[in-house]
Scaffold this motif. Structure first.
Motif, mmCIF file in Angstrom:
data_model
loop_
_atom_site.group_PDB
_atom_site.id
_atom_site.type_symbol
_atom_site.label_atom_id
_atom_site.label_comp_id
_atom_site.label_asym_id
_atom_site.label_seq_id
_atom_site.Cartn_x
_atom_site.Cartn_y
_atom_site.Cartn_z
ATOM 1 N N GLY A 217 -1.174 0.415 5.573
ATOM 2 C CA GLY A 217 -1.973 1.544 6.028
ATOM 3 C C GLY A 217 -1.503 2.873 5.477
ATOM 4 O O GLY A 217 -0.322 3.060 5.189
ATOM 5 N N THR A 218 -2.458 3.800 5.312
ATOM 6 C CA THR A 218 -2.167 5.173 4.884
ATOM 7 C C THR A 218 -2.845 6.114 5.850
ATOM 8 O O THR A 218 -4.057 6.036 6.054
ATOM 9 N N ARG A 219 -2.053 6.996 6.434
ATOM 10 C CA ARG A 219 -2.636 7.992 7.338
ATOM 11 C C ARG A 219 -3.016 9.205 6.511
ATOM 12 O O ARG A 219 -2.157 9.901 5.963
ATOM 13 N N LEU A 220 -4.312 9.455 6.415
ATOM 14 C CA LEU A 220 -4.823 10.588 5.643
ATOM 15 C C LEU A 220 -5.145 11.753 6.565
ATOM 16 O O LEU A 220 -5.847 11.570 7.565
ATOM 17 N N GLN B 250 0.832 -1.198 0.000
ATOM 18 C CA GLN B 250 0.000 0.000 0.000
ATOM 19 C C GLN B 250 0.866 1.247 0.000
ATOM 20 O O GLN B 250 1.904 1.303 0.664
ATOM 21 N N SER B 251 0.420 2.256 -0.749
ATOM 22 C CA SER B 251 1.130 3.538 -0.770
ATOM 23 C C SER B 251 0.132 4.668 -1.011
ATOM 24 O O SER B 251 -0.927 4.441 -1.619
ATOM 25 N N PRO B 252 0.439 5.887 -0.549
ATOM 26 C CA PRO B 252 1.591 6.252 0.274
ATOM 27 C C PRO B 252 1.370 5.889 1.741
ATOM 28 O O PRO B 252 0.276 5.494 2.125
ATOM 29 N N GLN B 253 2.390 6.048 2.558
ATOM 30 C CA GLN B 253 2.259 5.818 3.995
ATOM 31 C C GLN B 253 1.437 6.921 4.635
ATOM 32 O O GLN B 253 0.696 6.685 5.587
ATOM 33 N N SER B 254 1.607 8.155 4.140
ATOM 34 C CA SER B 254 0.827 9.265 4.660
ATOM 35 C C SER B 254 0.467 10.188 3.510
ATOM 36 O O SER B 254 1.156 10.235 2.486
ATOM 37 N N LEU B 255 -0.629 10.901 3.723
ATOM 38 C CA LEU B 255 -1.177 11.743 2.664
ATOM 39 C C LEU B 255 -1.837 12.951 3.302
ATOM 40 O O LEU B 255 -2.627 12.805 4.246
ATOM 41 N N ILE B 256 -1.515 14.124 2.785
ATOM 42 C CA ILE B 256 -2.155 15.355 3.253
ATOM 43 C C ILE B 256 -2.872 15.986 2.074
ATOM 44 O O ILE B 256 -2.283 16.193 1.009
ATOM 45 N N VAL B 257 -4.149 16.263 2.255
ATOM 46 C CA VAL B 257 -4.993 16.795 1.190
ATOM 47 C C VAL B 257 -5.771 17.982 1.734
ATOM 48 O O VAL B 257 -6.163 17.993 2.911
ATOM 49 N N GLN B 258 -5.998 18.961 0.891
ATOM 50 C CA GLN B 258 -6.827 20.092 1.289
ATOM 51 C C GLN B 258 -8.295 19.699 1.201
ATOM 52 O O GLN B 258 -8.700 18.867 0.366
ATOM 53 N N LYS B 259 -9.085 20.311 2.058
ATOM 54 C CA LYS B 259 -10.536 20.095 2.026
ATOM 55 C C LYS B 259 -11.061 20.346 0.622
ATOM 56 O O LYS B 259 -10.721 21.348 -0.019
ATOM 57 N N SER C 173 -7.260 0.858 -6.193
ATOM 58 C CA SER C 173 -7.051 2.131 -5.516
ATOM 59 C C SER C 173 -8.363 2.646 -4.934
ATOM 60 O O SER C 173 -9.452 2.287 -5.391
ATOM 61 N N LEU C 174 -8.216 3.472 -3.922
ATOM 62 C CA LEU C 174 -9.349 4.152 -3.289
ATOM 63 C C LEU C 174 -9.256 5.628 -3.630
ATOM 64 O O LEU C 174 -8.207 6.246 -3.447
ATOM 65 N N HIS C 175 -10.363 6.170 -4.114
ATOM 66 C CA HIS C 175 -10.457 7.595 -4.404
ATOM 67 C C HIS C 175 -11.517 8.182 -3.479
ATOM 68 O O HIS C 175 -12.649 7.674 -3.432
ATOM 69 N N ILE C 176 -11.141 9.244 -2.785
ATOM 70 C CA ILE C 176 -12.090 9.955 -1.943
ATOM 71 C C ILE C 176 -12.289 11.328 -2.563
ATOM 72 O O ILE C 176 -11.369 12.156 -2.589
ATOM 73 N N MET C 177 -13.466 11.532 -3.094
ATOM 74 C CA MET C 177 -13.779 12.809 -3.729
ATOM 75 C C MET C 177 -14.215 13.813 -2.676
ATOM 76 O O MET C 177 -14.762 13.433 -1.628
ATOM 77 N N ASP C 178 -13.991 15.102 -2.970
ATOM 78 C CA ASP C 178 -14.433 16.160 -2.052
ATOM 79 C C ASP C 178 -14.037 15.806 -0.617
ATOM 80 O O ASP C 178 -14.879 15.763 0.292
ATOM 81 N N SER C 179 -12.770 15.542 -0.410
ATOM 82 C CA SER C 179 -12.286 15.107 0.904
ATOM 83 C C SER C 179 -12.650 16.127 1.992
ATOM 84 O O SER C 179 -12.565 17.344 1.771
ATOM 85 N N GLN C 180 -13.034 15.606 3.149
ATOM 86 C CA GLN C 180 -13.459 16.423 4.282
ATOM 87 C C GLN C 180 -12.568 16.152 5.492
ATOM 88 O O GLN C 180 -12.022 15.051 5.624
ATOM 89 N N PRO C 181 -12.447 17.120 6.389
ATOM 90 C CA PRO C 181 -11.641 16.880 7.601
ATOM 91 C C PRO C 181 -12.080 15.639 8.372
ATOM 92 O O PRO C 181 -11.254 14.958 8.980
ATOM 93 N N ILE D 162 -5.358 6.567 -2.756
ATOM 94 C CA ILE D 162 -4.484 5.597 -2.090
ATOM 95 C C ILE D 162 -4.406 4.356 -2.975
ATOM 96 O O ILE D 162 -5.434 3.901 -3.486
ATOM 97 N N ASN D 163 -3.218 3.851 -3.146
ATOM 98 C CA ASN D 163 -2.994 2.750 -4.081
ATOM 99 C C ASN D 163 -2.554 1.471 -3.373
ATOM 100 O O ASN D 163 -1.829 1.523 -2.382
ATOM 101 N N CYS D 164 -2.988 0.349 -3.937
ATOM 102 C CA CYS D 164 -2.566 -0.950 -3.421
ATOM 103 C C CYS D 164 -2.260 -1.900 -4.561
ATOM 104 O O CYS D 164 -2.874 -1.814 -5.629
ATOM 105 N N ALA D 165 -1.319 -2.797 -4.301
ATOM 106 C CA ALA D 165 -0.974 -3.840 -5.256
ATOM 107 C C ALA D 165 -0.946 -5.165 -4.524
ATOM 108 O O ALA D 165 -0.512 -5.233 -3.372
#
Lengths: 111, 111
Positions: free
Chosen positions: B104-107, B6-15, B74-82, B21-24
């Motif tokens: 795991g990925t810490r978002l 799984q990648s990335p390990q951590s991810l920071i996204v704006q609201k 992969s997982l896509h989260i649209m319109d990401s929220q806090p 998040i990707n997995c193989a």
């Protein structure tokens, strides 16, 4: 709602002690699982059980044993706790037609 | 040897942004690919899952994209929220149950 409960949220033990972690589920699930969760390693399967009195080794069974005397209860046993067994332990239950449901976890510290 | 990477390990996204998040996986016998969401102090909970006979599954703002030939999903989260800030785990398994998890990925979604 499915409920998986674990006997303790936090546990502190000393090296060499015998440790019991208990897990109970209320959904009559056939399958129960024990994982440990460590940063950067995700969830690693320790042992699982598909039926009462039945157990199968997961990926990291060394230093652990399990017991399933009743369908709803699955116990993880650390025969002689060591510091490298300090971790978060997660129990889960599920069926072949349903996903796994996790308990809240037990954070075990071995001093 | 991790069966699911799984990648990335951590991810920071704006609201309002898109989180990806990707997995193989390695085991072509896997027939069930769930994503779990874990908030601090809680056990993981199923978010969305897919079987390899479809290439995409959408539930609200969450979408799984699945590429069987590449053994990736992969997982896509649209319109990401806090409130989406959590740790996300992908997994691969059989019969909904015998699963192996990614690291795991810490978002973190910034307001």
């Amino acid at each position: 709602d499915v409920k998986v409960t674990q006997s303790s949220r936090y546990l502190v033990k000393r090296t060499g002690e015998k440790v019991f972690l208990e897990c109970v589920q209320d959904m009559d699930h056939e399958n129960m699982f024990w994982y440990r969760q460590d940063p950067g390693l995700g969830l690693r399967l320790i042992y699982f059980s598909y039926d009462v009195k039945m157990k199968e080794k997961g990926d990291i069974p060394e230093g652990y044993s399990v017991s399933r005397e009743k369908k709803e209860r699955f116990s993880l046993i650390l025969e002689s706790a060591s510091t490298n067994q300090t971790s978060m332990y997660l129990c889960a239950s599920g069926s072949n037609t349903d996903t796994q449901y996790f308990g809240p976890g037990t954070r075990l510290t071995v001093l | 040897q991790q069966q699911v990477k799984q990648s990335p390990q951590s991810l920071i996204v704006q609201k309002g942004g898109i989180s990806i998040i990707n997995c193989a996986y390695e085991n072509t016998a896997f027939d069930y690919f769930p994503w779990y969401q874990q908030f601090p102090g809680k056990g993981p909970a199923l978010l969305i899952a897919i079987r390899p006979d479809v290439s995409e599954k959408k539930e609200g703002r969450f979408t799984i994209s699945f590429n069987k030939s590449a053994k990736q999903f992969s997982l896509h989260i649209m319109d990401s929220q806090p409130g989406d800030s959590a740790t996300y785990f992908c997994a691969g398994g059989y019969n909904n149950n015998d699963m192996r998890f990614g690291a795991g990925t810490r978002l973190t979604v910034k307001p």
